[in-house]
Design an enzyme around this catalytic site. Structure first.
Site, short mmCIF file in Angstrom:
data_model
loop_
_atom_site.label_atom_id
_atom_site.label_comp_id
_atom_site.label_asym_id
_atom_site.label_seq_id
_atom_site.Cartn_x
_atom_site.Cartn_y
_atom_site.Cartn_z
CB ILE A 36 -8.42 -5.53 -5.52
CG1 ILE A 36 -7.63 -4.57 -6.42
CG2 ILE A 36 -9.41 -4.79 -4.62
CD1 ILE A 36 -6.75 -3.58 -5.70
CD GLU A 37 -7.64 -10.17 1.48
OE1 GLU A 37 -8.10 -10.89 2.38
OE2 GLU A 37 -6.45 -9.82 1.41
CB ILE A 38 -13.53 -7.02 -1.72
CG1 ILE A 38 -12.90 -6.25 -2.89
CG2 ILE A 38 -14.70 -6.24 -1.12
CD1 ILE A 38 -13.79 -6.18 -4.12
CB SER B 76 -11.00 -12.12 1.53
OG SER B 76 -10.64 -11.56 2.76
#
Length: 128
Positions: free
Chosen positions: A121-123, A110
């Site tokens: 916001i974690e992608i 991530s």
């Protein structure tokens, strides 16, 4: 059989709708979806994020709907290296990562950013 199958949508409260639209449609590349009487949502996959503007929330609402209180994790459709390159092109700062984490179904890799309201916001990408 469990009672709940999946999340349909979440509701995000924002301060600046234009800045929020820019982040979710341009930076995260979600699709803007108008609905109802002047409402908007950001669609991705089979889910969406409905948007409330602080002070103009639609009822019923959360007990304390405030901007910046969310911590969301999204699984990317492309490798994380492409995500980080896209964020750099957009001029959007990465707070942390890439780092290894534990996802809902398996390990993930991530990066973390903040949206205009400072939601975390974690992608992520799934890892073997």
């Amino acid at each position: 059989m469990p009672l709940i199958d999946h999340i349909d949508h979440v509701v995000l409260t924002c301060v600046d709708l234009d800045a929020t639209k820019h982040f979710y449609t341009e930076v995260l590349q979600m699709r803007l979806e108008p609905f109802g009487a002047g409402r908007v949502a950001f669609r991705f996959g089979n889910q969406k994020i409905n948007v409330h503007v602080r002070g103009e929330e639609f009822e019923p609402t959360a007990h304390l709907p405030v901007p910046g209180a969310l911590d969301l994790c999204f699984i990317a459709t492309v490798p994380l290296d492409e995500v980080t390159a896209h964020l750099e092109r957009c001029g959007w700062p990465i707070l942390e990562g890439p780092v290894e984490r534990t996802g809902a179904t398996q390990k993930i890799r991530s990066v973390y950013v903040r949206d205009p309201d400072l939601n975390l916001i974690e992608i992520s990408e799934l890892t073997p």
